[in-house]
Design an enzyme around this catalytic site. Structure first.
Site, mmCIF file in Angstrom:
data_model
loop_
_atom_site.group_PDB
_atom_site.id
_atom_site.type_symbol
_atom_site.label_atom_id
_atom_site.label_comp_id
_atom_site.label_asym_id
_atom_site.label_seq_id
_atom_site.Cartn_x
_atom_site.Cartn_y
_atom_site.Cartn_z
ATOM 1 N N LYS A 156 135.343 47.239 85.543
ATOM 2 C CA LYS A 156 135.210 46.830 84.148
ATOM 3 C C LYS A 156 133.811 47.069 83.593
ATOM 4 O O LYS A 156 133.652 47.455 82.434
ATOM 5 C CB LYS A 156 135.584 45.347 84.018
ATOM 6 C CG LYS A 156 135.789 44.898 82.591
ATOM 7 C CD LYS A 156 136.330 43.475 82.532
ATOM 8 C CE LYS A 156 136.705 43.099 81.112
ATOM 9 N NZ LYS A 156 137.275 41.732 81.048
ATOM 10 N N MET A 215 175.677 54.519 99.473
ATOM 11 C CA MET A 215 175.280 55.321 100.628
ATOM 12 C C MET A 215 175.103 54.431 101.861
ATOM 13 O O MET A 215 175.423 54.831 102.982
ATOM 14 C CB MET A 215 173.999 56.098 100.329
ATOM 15 C CG MET A 215 173.670 57.161 101.360
ATOM 16 S SD MET A 215 174.997 58.364 101.577
ATOM 17 C CE MET A 215 174.462 59.684 100.480
ATOM 18 N N GLU A 233 154.715 48.153 86.084
ATOM 19 C CA GLU A 233 153.804 49.287 86.351
ATOM 20 C C GLU A 233 154.452 50.372 87.207
ATOM 21 O O GLU A 233 154.087 51.538 87.116
ATOM 22 C CB GLU A 233 152.522 48.788 87.008
ATOM 23 C CG GLU A 233 151.617 47.983 86.074
ATOM 24 C CD GLU A 233 151.919 46.490 86.088
ATOM 25 O OE1 GLU A 233 152.982 46.091 86.630
ATOM 26 O OE2 GLU A 233 151.094 45.722 85.566
ATOM 27 N N PHE A 243 139.385 37.362 91.079
ATOM 28 C CA PHE A 243 140.700 37.287 90.447
ATOM 29 C C PHE A 243 141.218 38.691 90.121
ATOM 30 O O PHE A 243 140.494 39.495 89.552
ATOM 31 C CB PHE A 243 140.622 36.437 89.161
ATOM 32 C CG PHE A 243 141.938 36.369 88.429
ATOM 33 C CD1 PHE A 243 143.031 35.720 88.999
ATOM 34 C CD2 PHE A 243 142.095 36.965 87.190
ATOM 35 C CE1 PHE A 243 144.242 35.669 88.342
ATOM 36 C CE2 PHE A 243 143.302 36.912 86.517
ATOM 37 C CZ PHE A 243 144.376 36.257 87.095
ATOM 38 N N GLN A 244 142.445 38.947 90.497
ATOM 39 C CA GLN A 244 143.090 40.261 90.307
ATOM 40 C C GLN A 244 142.295 41.399 90.936
ATOM 41 O O GLN A 244 142.226 42.496 90.392
ATOM 42 C CB GLN A 244 143.388 40.525 88.824
ATOM 43 C CG GLN A 244 144.430 39.547 88.291
ATOM 44 C CD GLN A 244 145.074 39.979 86.990
ATOM 45 O OE1 GLN A 244 144.448 40.590 86.140
ATOM 46 N NE2 GLN A 244 146.352 39.638 86.822
#
Lengths: 562, 164
Positions: free
Chosen positions: A161, A475, A49, A111-112
């Site tokens: 949802k 760097m 993502e 959940f999630q």
């Protein structure tokens, strides 16, 4: 007619002119994905993502349009945070749609579940949790408006949802009215007049140009102003491309790794005209001794940028394009020819600094990274979109690639996100399928999002990745060499990175390698002729450093030149 | 320098978190903050007391204005304004001190709103100086508990703070 939340979102996205959605599905957003089956958007499935946001960001920087991301709740949402913070720091318009668990479960540690609105509050321009389907279309409309207007930035919309499956009458609002948000575009006429007076009085002026000139599409006006007045131009990392890098009045980049003449010019100037720039610490060095003799005019659309780090003599809040346009109109009534002539001495002084020290390297022995970058420029004649990662690869690109046009450099300037460049290149390639897009990368940074090779292969995106492989986090190594007595702790990747050619091949991309200077051009030519994703492993000199360098916290004229 | 800033914000969830987060994220100081709905139920008003030099206060105000749900920000410092805070203070008493506590409350126009065997609970309203003064007098007598509302403030004169 009634529509479900998912259908409403699709309708809203159509109205906003969305063409592509960078996405990763998951449980909480499946109703919306189901609806996407019939929607007229290009759907790009990324492999992480974070890369979805970087790709949308690259798409936005290259095209000027709003990038759109769709991911699921919980980890899908939290994975976007680095991408969102990257876009926020560089003022890039992105709309991130995140799934969320149903409203009646929020707060239950379901959940999630993640409080993504809470998490992203400080790194979005604004964010929303949709709690009522009746607000859905207004919120989507506002999200796009906020993302692209004023000082652009990322906006996140969290979509529970149950909202996606409920139904309501759909009506898309005609206009947006947010009483707390009214960006100022037109600069104050009195201030603009005073700016013109200050400019015409100056003897050693410098234009200091940032990313705001690019986001307001003000390059044309900037060039016109410079042609009128003959004022030299230095650009920040974000401003590169706003003014042609090979123009005689371009001083190149200023700041920590800026050119000698740019930094000296700023230190000696009597008038600094800051355009869409924000006096970042990497630009100013030691703030107390920045541009000590200069009066400062600061033109910026964001009032918080003005007098934040450096006290400004003449602030103008407004859009760079419009303010520059008005300045030009006023100057047309003045004797700009005499002024321009009067700056000759100043321009000669700057030429003198260039003669004392200019960017340089010698192509001896192993491949030098600067050589690769110069050859990319020569072979493409600048007709290319370049993305970079962060670190030495980024600074060498900024120094040695003269960007000719705006929106041709995609780089994470503010946040400095390693792993940004490759997915950003993917986004740019989707915006411009027929242009050449090259990601100048490092062996460290590439590994932060190399999984996106799968995305590039899946959608047959002919992105080119040029890895400047020095076997270390360059760097970091450079700082350890300069400031930590060469104690190279955890900065070596020598012998522990994958074989990048085989890695590319494992994904179904093309892998090439160049180990000798004489192979550089032929390898680049070959890569550019292949209409597929190509990874090129340039094995470069591991000892090469970025010069000049102003150590952090030092004044700009305290440059290490070798 | 101490500044009293009054703001109008959208009355929606999360606004307080945005403002508190702005102060903590940018290292600004909040001395007190009070918030409640206005006559217009879609708008809340906040009074924030903060400290900082001119440059910091300028940033505080600009950053507050930048938040989308913030409708209006007014720094009252360069205006004539009144400010008040209410405290509830539970004071321990003994037969010897009960009269003195009552007297102090009376002098400060406080009200006894609860009486226990060994305590008085006093309600007092006033500006910072007055509140500090009464607390200074009650402290030696034994304060068991103290709650403060934080400052609320309003410009003097016929204009509302947000018309300034």
């Amino acid at each position: 007619m009634k529509k479900t939340g998912s259908q409403i979102i699709i309708e809203c996205l159509k109205k906003e002119g969305v063409e592509v959605i960078f996405n990763y599905p998951g449980g909480a957003v499946l109703p919306l994905f189901d609806e996407l089956a019939h929607a007229p958007f290009q759907k790009i499935l990324v492999r992480h993502e974070q890369a979805a946001v970087h790709a949308a960001d690259g798409y936005a920087r290259a095209s000027g349009k709003v990038g759109v991301v769709l991911v699921t709740s919980g980890p899908g949402a939290t994975n976007t945070v680095t991408g969102i913070a990257t876009a926020y720091m560089d003022s890039i318009p992105v709309v991130v749609l995140t799934g969320q668990i149903p409203t009646y479960l929020i707060g239950n540690d379901a959940f999630q579940e993640a409080d993504i609105v809470g998490i992203t509050r400080p790194c979005t321009k604004h964010n929303y949790l949709v709690k009522d389907i009746k607000e859905l279309s207004r919120i989507i409309k506002e999200a796009f408006y906020i993302a692209r207007s004023g000082r652009p930035g990322p906006v996140l919309v969290d979509l529970p949802k149950d909202i996606l499956v409920e139904s309501t009458e759909f009506k898309y609002p005609d206009k947006v009215t947010i009483r707390g948000y009214r960006p100022v575009y037109e600069g104050h006429p009195g201030q603009i007049q005073r700016a013109v007076t200050l400019i015409l009085k100056s003897k050693r002026p410098v234009l200091y140009v940032g990313g705001g000139v690019i986001s307001s599409n003000a390059s044309k006006e900037l060039i016109q102003l410079v042609e009128m007045l003959g004022i030299p131009v230095t650009m920040t990392l974000m401003g590169l491309g706003a003014f042609p890098g090979n123009h005689p009045l371009s001083l190149g980049m200023l700041g920590m790794h800026g050119t000698y003449r740019a930094n000296m010019a700023v230190m000696e100037s009597d008038l600094l005209i800051a355009l869409g720039a924000r006096f970042d610490d990497r630009v100013t060095g030691k703030i107390e001794s920045f541009a000590p003799q200069a009066k400062i005019i600061h033109i910026d659309i964001d009032p918080t940028s003005i007098s934040k780090n450096v006290k400004v003599d003449l602030p103008i809040v407004g859009d760079c394009k419009r303010v520059l346009g008005k300045i030009i109109t006023l100057l047309e009534k003045e004797d700009t020819h005499a002024y321009k002539e009067g700056l000759q001495k100043w321009r000669r002084q700057i030429e003198g600094w260039k003669a004392i020290y200019d960017l340089n390297y010698r192509q001896e022995g192993m491949i030098k990274p600067q050589f690769v970058i110069e050859k990319i420029f020569e072979l493409t004649r600048g007709e290319v979109i370049i993305s970079t990662e962060v670190g030495q690869n980024q600074m060498w690109t900024a120094q040695y690639f003269p960007f000719m046009k705006p929106r041709t450099l995609l780089t994470s300037g503010g946040l400095g996100t390693m792993g940004y460049g490759f997915p950003a290149a993917i986004g740019a390639q989707i915006a411009f399928p027929n242009r050449l897009v090259v990601n100048i990368s490092g062996d460290g940074s590439f590994q932060m999002n190399s999984q996106e090779l799968a995305t590039a292969v899946q959608y047959r995106l002919p992105v080119k990745v040029a890895i400047l492989n020095n076997g270390c986090l360059g760097m970091v190594r450079q700082w350890q060499e300069f400031f930590y007595e060469k104690r190279y702790v955890c900065s070596s990747l020598e012998g522990v990175s994958p074989d990048f050619v085989k890695l590319a091949e494992a994904y179904g991309a093309v892998g090439l390698r160049a180990t000798q200077p004489e192979e550089v051009v032929s390898t680049l030519k070959k890569a550019f002729s292949i209409r597929e994703p190509v990874v090129i492993d340039f094995v470069i000199d591991p000892c090469e450093n970025v010069y000049p360098m102003v150590p952090a916290g030092e004044p700009l004229n305290q440059m290490r030149l070798i | 320098m101490r500044h009293v800033i009054t703001l109008l914000v959208e009355n929606e969830f999360g606004v307080l978190a945005r403002i508190a987060g702005l102060f903590s994220g940018r290292g600004f100081n909040i001395e007190s903050l009070s918030v409640a709905e206005t006559l217009d139920p879609t708008i809340s008003t906040m009074t924030i007391v903060t400290r900082g030099d001119d440059a910091i206060i300028e940033q505080v105000i600009k950053q507050l204005n930048k938040l989308i749900p913030v409708i209006k920000v007014v720094d009252l410092i360069d205006k004539e304004f009144v400010e008040r805070e209410m405290i509830l203070v539970k004071v321990s008493t003994t037969p010897q001190t009960r009269d003195e506590v009552l007297r102090i409350a009376e002098i400060f126009r406080g009200r006894i709103i609860d009486v226990g065997n060994k305590t008085y609970t006093i309600e007092v309203t006033g500006d910072e100086k007055k509140i500090d003064a009464i607390l200074g007098l009650l402290k030696p007598l034994g304060i068991k508990e103290l709650v403060r509302t934080g400052r609320v403030a309003m410009a003097r004169g016929s204009k509302s703070s947000t018309e300034l």
